[in-house]
Write a protein that holds these residues in place. Structure first.
Motif, PDB file in Angstrom:
ATOM      1  N   PRO A  56       0.829  -1.215   0.000  1.00 37.10           N
ATOM      2  CA  PRO A  56       0.000   0.000   0.000  1.00 37.10           C
ATOM      3  C   PRO A  56       0.862   1.262   0.000  1.00 37.10           C
ATOM      4  O   PRO A  56       1.884   1.338   0.669  1.00 37.10           O
ATOM      5  CB  PRO A  56      -0.797  -0.123   1.304  1.00 37.10           C
ATOM      6  CG  PRO A  56      -0.808  -1.584   1.612  1.00 37.10           C
ATOM      7  CD  PRO A  56       0.522  -2.096   1.140  1.00 37.10           C
ATOM      8  N   GLY A  57       0.435   2.231  -0.778  1.00 34.89           N
ATOM      9  CA  GLY A  57       1.142   3.511  -0.829  1.00 34.89           C
ATOM     10  C   GLY A  57       2.145   3.614  -1.944  1.00 34.89           C
ATOM     11  O   GLY A  57       2.530   4.718  -2.340  1.00 34.89           O
ATOM     12  N   LEU A  58       2.608   2.483  -2.480  1.00 30.77           N
ATOM     13  CA  LEU A  58       3.601   2.510  -3.556  1.00 30.77           C
ATOM     14  C   LEU A  58       2.900   2.731  -4.892  1.00 30.77           C
ATOM     15  O   LEU A  58       1.969   2.000  -5.246  1.00 30.77           O
ATOM     16  CB  LEU A  58       4.370   1.188  -3.579  1.00 30.77           C
ATOM     17  CG  LEU A  58       5.575   1.112  -4.527  1.00 30.77           C
ATOM     18  CD1 LEU A  58       6.691   2.032  -4.050  1.00 30.77           C
ATOM     19  CD2 LEU A  58       6.081  -0.335  -4.629  1.00 30.77           C
ATOM     20  N   ALA A  79      -5.578  -1.941 -17.697  1.00 29.57           N
ATOM     21  CA  ALA A  79      -5.213  -0.752 -16.933  1.00 29.57           C
ATOM     22  C   ALA A  79      -6.256  -0.434 -15.864  1.00 29.57           C
ATOM     23  O   ALA A  79      -5.911  -0.104 -14.724  1.00 29.57           O
ATOM     24  CB  ALA A  79      -5.046   0.436 -17.875  1.00 29.57           C
ATOM     25  N   LEU A  80      -7.527  -0.520 -16.213  1.00 29.31           N
ATOM     26  CA  LEU A  80      -8.576  -0.217 -15.247  1.00 29.31           C
ATOM     27  C   LEU A  80      -8.609  -1.244 -14.121  1.00 29.31           C
ATOM     28  O   LEU A  80      -8.867  -0.910 -12.958  1.00 29.31           O
ATOM     29  CB  LEU A  80      -9.929  -0.148 -15.953  1.00 29.31           C
ATOM     30  CG  LEU A  80     -10.132   1.071 -16.867  1.00 29.31           C
ATOM     31  CD1 LEU A  80     -11.364   0.883 -17.743  1.00 29.31           C
ATOM     32  CD2 LEU A  80     -10.237   2.358 -16.051  1.00 29.31           C
ATOM     33  N   THR A  86      -5.244  -1.312  -7.135  1.00 31.68           N
ATOM     34  CA  THR A  86      -4.320  -0.486  -6.343  1.00 31.68           C
ATOM     35  C   THR A  86      -4.985   0.779  -5.805  1.00 31.68           C
ATOM     36  O   THR A  86      -4.308   1.635  -5.240  1.00 31.68           O
ATOM     37  CB  THR A  86      -3.114  -0.079  -7.209  1.00 31.68           C
ATOM     38  OG1 THR A  86      -3.570   0.647  -8.363  1.00 31.68           O
ATOM     39  CG2 THR A  86      -2.328  -1.307  -7.671  1.00 31.68           C
ATOM     40  N   HIS A  87      -6.292   0.911  -6.007  1.00 31.48           N
ATOM     41  CA  HIS A  87      -7.038   2.076  -5.541  1.00 31.48           C
ATOM     42  C   HIS A  87      -6.442   3.387  -6.074  1.00 31.48           C
ATOM     43  O   HIS A  87      -6.217   4.340  -5.327  1.00 31.48           O
ATOM     44  CB  HIS A  87      -7.107   2.094  -4.013  1.00 31.48           C
ATOM     45  CG  HIS A  87      -7.863   0.926  -3.453  1.00 31.48           C
ATOM     46  ND1 HIS A  87      -9.233   0.934  -3.268  1.00 31.48           N
ATOM     47  CD2 HIS A  87      -7.439  -0.303  -3.068  1.00 31.48           C
ATOM     48  CE1 HIS A  87      -9.623  -0.235  -2.788  1.00 31.48           C
ATOM     49  NE2 HIS A  87      -8.562  -1.012  -2.655  1.00 31.48           N
ATOM     50  N   GLY A  88      -6.184   3.383  -7.389  1.00 29.60           N
ATOM     51  CA  GLY A  88      -5.776   4.615  -8.050  1.00 29.60           C
ATOM     52  C   GLY A  88      -4.292   4.870  -8.119  1.00 29.60           C
ATOM     53  O   GLY A  88      -3.875   5.984  -8.453  1.00 29.60           O
ATOM     54  N   ALA A 153     -12.483   1.474 -10.382  1.00 31.00           N
ATOM     55  CA  ALA A 153     -11.429   2.206 -11.085  1.00 31.00           C
ATOM     56  C   ALA A 153     -11.882   3.642 -11.302  1.00 31.00           C
ATOM     57  O   ALA A 153     -12.956   3.881 -11.855  1.00 31.00           O
ATOM     58  CB  ALA A 153     -11.116   1.554 -12.421  1.00 31.00           C
ATOM     59  N   ASP A 154     -11.061   4.591 -10.862  1.00 33.27           N
ATOM     60  CA  ASP A 154     -11.381   5.994 -11.084  1.00 33.27           C
ATOM     61  C   ASP A 154     -11.291   6.322 -12.564  1.00 33.27           C
ATOM     62  O   ASP A 154     -10.550   5.692 -13.320  1.00 33.27           O
ATOM     63  CB  ASP A 154     -10.407   6.894 -10.318  1.00 33.27           C
ATOM     64  CG  ASP A 154     -10.515   6.699  -8.817  1.00 33.27           C
ATOM     65  OD1 ASP A 154     -11.602   6.323  -8.349  1.00 33.27           O
ATOM     66  OD2 ASP A 154      -9.502   6.909  -8.136  1.00 33.27           O
ATOM     67  N   ALA A 155     -12.028   7.313 -12.989  1.00 38.00           N
ATOM     68  CA  ALA A 155     -11.969   7.735 -14.385  1.00 38.00           C
ATOM     69  C   ALA A 155     -10.614   8.347 -14.697  1.00 38.00           C
ATOM     70  O   ALA A 155     -10.120   9.193 -13.955  1.00 38.00           O
ATOM     71  CB  ALA A 155     -13.070   8.741 -14.674  1.00 38.00           C
TER      72      ALA A 155
END
Length: 307
Positions: A56-58, A79-80, A86-88, A153-155
């Motif tokens: 996490p965080g990397l 990719a998505l 990885t939460h973005g 997945a964020d846009a």
């Protein structure tokens, strides 16, 4: 300035397990990002997703997936998925590829690579930003009779291109978020690469592009022996016109001339030169060339610079 490393665990019993261990070591050293190359072996978005989820965080990314032999629909899905896992924290790197690998591996003609890159980026951005596409170009078609969304997945996955030539830089400035130049020294960056991609982004009304400079280098006391190994390892790139050109623009004759090999002071000074040349991020590759002790020594230095 962000500092990261390219992870290479191909010479291990299990590349996936080893990649996670290396990612954990990189994060412990204070490094901010880990990048995975794409060959005919392991799938780099999956490696990035697994390592990024385990650490996490990397920030994690691919550097880079050739646009020949792939399709925007499948790459967008990869990719998505990695971004959701990885939460973005996932960054997608694309490349033109090479004539040798495209024709020798896929049996595809290496024709109009920049035109293909433009169409690939246009369709890909539609998919990653909206989950849909209706693109019909000269070389590619990408349409979504059913949605291509990935919940979680964020846009807008960050997209960077391993661009160094004038046409590829122009396309990247107009359509991507930044570039991933490799073996391009500070002089080539400052005088040719950064101005070209920045001007293209400005003309297209886009934000200033990220310049993620991939640097082949390591901290070591055995400079001559490591340089000899690097000369052999990097000789392949001298046969590729885009790399040969950027090595010359950097003031070198051989690919190894763009490598950064030396003690902590030498390497730290070179990292600063990349920053001064316009690099927003520096990623070191090839740190495994001198063995684990020098790799960890290099990562400790880079981690301190990242802090």
């Amino acid at each position: 300035m962000t500092v990261g490393v390219a992870l290479n665990a191909t010479d291990t019993d299990n590349q996936i397990d080893a990649s996670v261990r290396l990612a954990e070591e990189a994060a412990a050293a204070g490094l901010r990002s880990a990048w995975f190359g794409q060959t005919f072996g392991a799938d780099s978005p999956q490696l990035a997703a697994i390592a990024g989820r385990a650490v996490p965080g990397l920030q994690v990314g691919t550097s880079a997936i050739p646009v020949f032999g792939r399709h925007p629909l499948t790459v967008a899905g990869q990719a998505l998925t990695a971004q959701a896992a990885t939460h973005g924290r996932y960054h997608l790197g694309l490349a033109l590829g090479t004539k040798f690998l495209t024709e020798g591996g896929f049996g595809l003609p290496f024709e109009r690579p920049v035109a293909r890159l433009r169409e690939f980026l246009t369709a890909l951005r539609q998919l990653t930003e909206t989950g849909t596409a209706d693109f019909h170009g000269e070389l590619l078609t990408a349409a979504t009779p059913i949605p291509a969304r990935v919940p979680g997945a964020d846009a807008g996955v960050p997209v960077l291109v391993a661009a160094m030539g004038p046409q590829a830089l122009r396309a990247s400035g107009e359509l991507a978020d930044g570039i991933l130049p490799y073996l391009a020294g500070p002089r080539a960056l400052a005088e040719h690469i950064v101005p070209a991609v920045t001007a293209a982004a400005e003309a297209a009304g886009r934000p200033a592009p990220r310049i993620v400079a991939l640097v082949h280098g390591v901290v070591t006391d055995d400079v001559d022996a490591v340089r000899e190994k690097a000369t052999e390892q990097l000789a392949f790139y001298e046969q590729i016109p885009s790399y040969a050109r950027v090595i010359e623009l950097s003031g070198g004759k051989r690919a190894v001339d763009a490598a950064v090999i030396g003690d902590e002071r030498t390497v730290a000074e070179e990292v600063r030169r990349y920053r001064d040349a316009g690099a927003t991020e520096v990623v070191f590759a090839g740190t495994e060339i001198a063995g684990d002790a020098d790799r960890l020594r290099t990562w400790d230095l880079l981690g301190s610079l990242a802090g």
